[in-house]
Design a protein around this motif. Structure first.
Motif, PDB file in Angstrom:
ATOM      1  N   LEU A 241      12.247 -23.833 -14.330  1.00  8.95           N
ATOM      2  CA  LEU A 241      11.342 -23.181 -13.374  1.00  8.95           C
ATOM      3  C   LEU A 241      10.028 -23.947 -13.280  1.00  8.95           C
ATOM      4  CD1 LEU A 241      11.804 -19.385 -14.106  1.00  8.95           C
ATOM      5  CD2 LEU A 241      12.708 -20.720 -12.227  1.00  8.95           C
TER       6      LEU A 241
ATOM      7  N   SER B 276       8.628 -25.938  -9.965  1.00  3.48           N
ATOM      8  CA  SER B 276       7.389 -25.527  -9.319  1.00  3.48           C
ATOM      9  C   SER B 276       6.462 -26.725  -9.127  1.00  3.48           C
ATOM     10  CB  SER B 276       6.696 -24.418 -10.107  1.00  3.48           C
ATOM     11  OG  SER B 276       6.344 -24.874 -11.377  1.00  3.48           O
ATOM     12  N   ILE B 277       6.592 -27.771  -9.964  1.00  4.72           N
ATOM     13  CA  ILE B 277       5.829 -28.996  -9.716  1.00  4.72           C
ATOM     14  C   ILE B 277       6.429 -29.734  -8.519  1.00  4.72           C
ATOM     15  CG2 ILE B 277       5.078 -31.200 -10.692  1.00  4.72           C
ATOM     16  CD1 ILE B 277       3.765 -28.935 -11.992  1.00  4.72           C
TER      17      ILE B 277
ATOM     18  N   ILE C  19       7.323 -28.668  -5.776  1.00  6.28           N
ATOM     19  CA  ILE C  19       6.745 -28.228  -4.505  1.00  6.28           C
ATOM     20  C   ILE C  19       5.661 -29.201  -4.047  1.00  6.28           C
ATOM     21  CG2 ILE C  19       5.554 -26.340  -3.339  1.00  6.28           C
ATOM     22  CD1 ILE C  19       6.616 -24.461  -5.337  1.00  6.28           C
ATOM     23  N   TYR C  20       4.932 -29.784  -5.014  1.00  4.62           N
ATOM     24  CA  TYR C  20       3.813 -30.650  -4.631  1.00  4.62           C
ATOM     25  C   TYR C  20       4.277 -31.868  -3.851  1.00  4.62           C
ATOM     26  CZ  TYR C  20       0.777 -27.833  -7.422  1.00  4.62           C
ATOM     27  OH  TYR C  20       0.063 -26.782  -7.894  1.00  4.62           O
TER      28      TYR C  20
ATOM     29  N   LEU D 169       3.583 -26.325   5.172  1.00  3.12           N
ATOM     30  CA  LEU D 169       3.098 -24.947   5.039  1.00  3.12           C
ATOM     31  C   LEU D 169       4.264 -23.986   4.880  1.00  3.12           C
ATOM     32  CD1 LEU D 169       0.191 -24.534   7.575  1.00  3.12           C
ATOM     33  CD2 LEU D 169       0.176 -23.865   5.198  1.00  3.12           C
TER      34      LEU D 169
ATOM     35  N   SER E 119       6.014 -24.422   1.444  1.00  2.00           N
ATOM     36  CA  SER E 119       5.331 -23.884   0.269  1.00  2.00           C
ATOM     37  C   SER E 119       5.412 -22.365   0.260  1.00  2.00           C
ATOM     38  CB  SER E 119       3.888 -24.378   0.196  1.00  2.00           C
ATOM     39  OG  SER E 119       3.254 -24.248   1.423  1.00  2.00           O
ATOM     40  N   ALA E 120       5.253 -21.735   1.424  1.00  3.56           N
ATOM     41  CA  ALA E 120       5.376 -20.281   1.470  1.00  3.56           C
ATOM     42  C   ALA E 120       6.777 -19.843   1.051  1.00  3.56           C
ATOM     43  CB  ALA E 120       5.066 -19.781   2.870  1.00  3.56           C
TER      44      ALA E 120
ATOM     45  N   ILE F 124       7.373 -20.356  -2.836  1.00  2.00           N
ATOM     46  CA  ILE F 124       6.709 -19.350  -3.673  1.00  2.00           C
ATOM     47  C   ILE F 124       7.449 -18.025  -3.567  1.00  2.00           C
ATOM     48  CG2 ILE F 124       4.584 -18.072  -4.073  1.00  2.00           C
ATOM     49  CD1 ILE F 124       3.036 -20.305  -3.007  1.00  2.00           C
TER      50      ILE F 124
ATOM     51  N   GLU G 298      10.924 -18.186  -5.309  1.00  2.29           N
ATOM     52  CA  GLU G 298      10.904 -18.432  -6.744  1.00  2.29           C
ATOM     53  C   GLU G 298      10.845 -17.111  -7.511  1.00  2.29           C
ATOM     54  OE1 GLU G 298       9.183 -22.254  -8.668  1.00  2.29           O
ATOM     55  OE2 GLU G 298       7.625 -20.747  -8.536  1.00  2.29           O
TER      56      GLU G 298
END
Lengths: 99, 350, 175
Positions: B128, B132-133, B135-136, B155, B158-159, B162, B165
């Motif tokens: 996890l 989550s890194i 995403i960058y 945009l 990323s929405a 999140i 997840e």
């Protein structure tokens, strides 16, 4: 590695965060500087937890994470609202009390 | 018994990592081939069949083509971040695979388990964290390109990431509750044996809802259709990687497919009994084989739904994420907790 | 001959400080945010050195994976308008700020240097694992835990209220 090294590092990071808050005028960067200060404090908590062999310090970091998350959500919502009303995130331009 | 030489241990670890990277890259190449061939079948076309037998050399040809493309940077782009983004996406995609066990941990060389790169205590949480890194890579790629399509794609993604997840994390907690550990090899061992003598004791039969939620969430997190909103061609050209070409585009492409493989690996480990299958106890070397078979089943499933389902609207995507996935995952979690509390023998926790 | 631990410590300490300085000096908020990401990751590395692997993972999942992504989201939403005005309204802001933070730094260093922290204890072998932190959390801090969840709920509702009022305003404007 003695705990003093971690504490001094934590002090340096906290000072950098404080400098960011005092020096910058972009609300978003000020926000991140505050987060940096929180992180510096977290580092010293973890350092003390290791020094004392007691996980309580780590549990406190857990709570700091929770508070930081709540703070960021509300703070960013406020910043976005200010931006929509005044078209700026420069805190020097936000100097009136009425919206 | 003396401890094995540190250099030998290091050599085993490095060799293990290299083999996994090479295998993942090959799997990525042939997954693109498989996807194009299968989708052609679904759509009554033929698909790439010119390069080599059955078009098997097609991925190689694609790679050579991308390699010789011009290396350009769009005007007004943030150069450092523009180059950083694809690398970040690719590295995190590979790193996430590091904790997934693809064979029994008893197979060891110099005391190092051969079928898993690393087994941290945090186990599944590591996956996890790394994703989550990841995403960058997408956000930076979209932002630094200085293009409105890229920015909108970033945009959206990323929405989306999140939102989904959360559901995925909650679905995984159900399995963790049952196993009483975060470490993936332990979770797999927990699933050995049979129900009623014939049904494998896999978590998919204990946690069907959790499995479904993880499957939907994984599809969304890997940006696969029908959740491929970030790069929906008809609206956003290609989403966050619109302005990327050549090898930088290839890096994003690799990251996407490796993420699919990793997501399949996580789903297999958590819900389908990982490497377990017939005769693994006698011949541990069969473990990776069963693991690959199960991953292949997932890959086929992902391609299948891409060919079948139309892309959903953005507001529907958010509705599914927040109003369906999260409440159902919470319900699943509550039921699992109650059951583990009533029959502690089901759960592994103390 | 430095040990492996020392090399790792100095590496992460240096990256944390350097990226922190980069963060507060960039003009573009996006670059600041990426520098902050590097700070967060190096702090997670330091947590690993300090036998706090569960908190290190949490740091990455919550801080890097959720909080910073949210900040990036807002930066992208505000995009080109998120710079600073050209002149400061507060006279001598920069020198005074640097002076004050140097005083803060000096004070904290003096405090740390003049305190005797004793010898580090040998931590239990399961220090910082999910089980260890979890037991401490739920054995000793169950009330704060519940309060924290209420705080999160409050934050959630607060954010929805703040965002929602804005939407009604804009729909009124449109009509």
């Amino acid at each position: 590695m003695p705990i003093e090294n971690y504490l001094i590092l934590s002090g340096i990071l906290f000072s950098i965060g404080a400098l960011g808050v005092l020096m910058r005028r972009n609300a978003l960067i000020i926000f991140m500087s505050i987060e940096l200060m929180l992180n510096a404090v977290n580092l010293s908590f973890i350092g003390f937890a290791r020094q004392l062999g007691d996980p309580t310090g780590q549990v406190i970091v857990f709570f700091v994470l929770v508070v930081a998350a709540a703070e960021v959500v509300v703070g960013l919502a406020i910043i976005v609202n200010i931006f929509r009303a005044k078209d700026t995130v420069d805190i020097d331009d936000i100097d009136v009390l009425r919206g | 018994m003396g401890s094995p030489p540190i250099l030998a241990v290091l050599a085993v670890i490095v060799a293990k990592a290299l083999v996994v990277i090479v295998v993942l890259l090959t799997a990525f190449a042939y997954m693109t081939w498989l996807e194009r061939r299968l989708i052609s079948r679904f759509q009554v076309r033929i698909g790439p069949n010119r390069v080599g037998p059955f078009g098997l050399m097609q991925p190689l040809a694609d790679g050579i083509k991308l390699f010789f493309k011009e290396d350009f940077v769009p005007a007004g782009a943030d150069k450092v971040l523009y180059y950083l983004a694809p690398g970040l996406a690719m590295v995190t995609a590979f790193t996430a695979f590091a904790v997934i066990p693809f064979g029994p941990p008893d197979v060891q060389l110099f005391g190092v388990p051969l079928f898993q790169i690393s087994n941290p205590n945090a186990g599944i949480l590591f996956v996890l964290a790394v994703t989550s890194i990841g995403i960058y890579g997408i956000i930076l790629g979209g932002w630094s390109s200085n293009s409105k399509y890229s920015l909108l794609g970033a945009l959206r993604s990323s929405a989306q990431l999140i939102s989904y997840e959360l559901g995925v994390g909650l679905a995984i907690v159900g399995v963790v509750l049952l196993a009483g550990t975060l470490q993936l090899p332990e979770i797999v061992k927990e699933q050995s044996g049979f129900f009623f003598g014939f049904l494998p004791r896999w978590n998919i039969f204990v946690q069907p809802l959790g499995f479904l939620l993880l499957l939907i969430g994984a599809t969304a997190e890997t940006n696969r259709p029908p959740f491929d909103l970030p790069e929906s061609e008809q609206e956003l050209v290609a989403g966050f990687h619109t302005e990327y070409g050549g090898m930088k585009f290839a890096a994003f492409f690799v990251a996407e497919y490796v993420n699919v493989i990793t997501a399949s690996g996580v789903a297999t480990t958590l819900f389908l009994g990982g490497w377990q299958g017939p005769f693994v106890d006698q011949f541990p070397i069969l473990g990776p084989l069963w693991f690959v078979v199960k991953i292949f089943a997932f890959a086929f499933f992902f391609i299948w739904i891409r060919a079948t389902l139309p892309r959903i609207r953005y507001d529907q995507l958010m509705d599914v994420g927040w109003k369906l996935l999260v409440p159902l995952a919470l319900l699943n979690l509550a039921i699992t907790s109650v059951i583990v509390l009533i029959w502690p023998s089901l759960g592994g926790g103390s | 001959m430095p040990t492996l631990n020392q090399i790792i410590f100095w590496f992460f300490a240096f990256t944390a400080v350097a990226s922190g300085i980069v963060m507060i000096t960039r003009q573009k908020p996006m670059q600041s945010a990426i520098a902050f990401l590097v700070t967060l990751l190096s702090l997670a590395g330091l947590y690993l050195l300090l036998d706090a692997q569960f908190v290190a993972i949490l740091q990455i999942i919550i801080y890097a994976g959720a909080i910073l992504v949210l900040i990036l989201f807002v930066i992208m939403l505000l995009h080109s308008h998120s710079g600073e005005g050209s002149t400061s309204k507060v006279p001598l802001q920069r020198p005074v700020a640097i002076l004050l933070s140097l005083i803060l730094f000096g004070g904290s260093i003096y405090l740390f240097a003049s305190t005797d922290f004793g010898v580090a204890s040998t931590p239990p072998s399961d220090m910082g694992t999910a089980q260890n932190v979890g037991h401490t959390l739920f054995d000793k801090f169950i009330l704060p835990f519940e309060v924290a969840s209420i705080l999160l709920l409050t934050g959630l509702i607060g954010a929805v209220v703040l965002a929602k009022r804005e939407r009604e305003d804009s729909s009124n404007d449109a009509h």
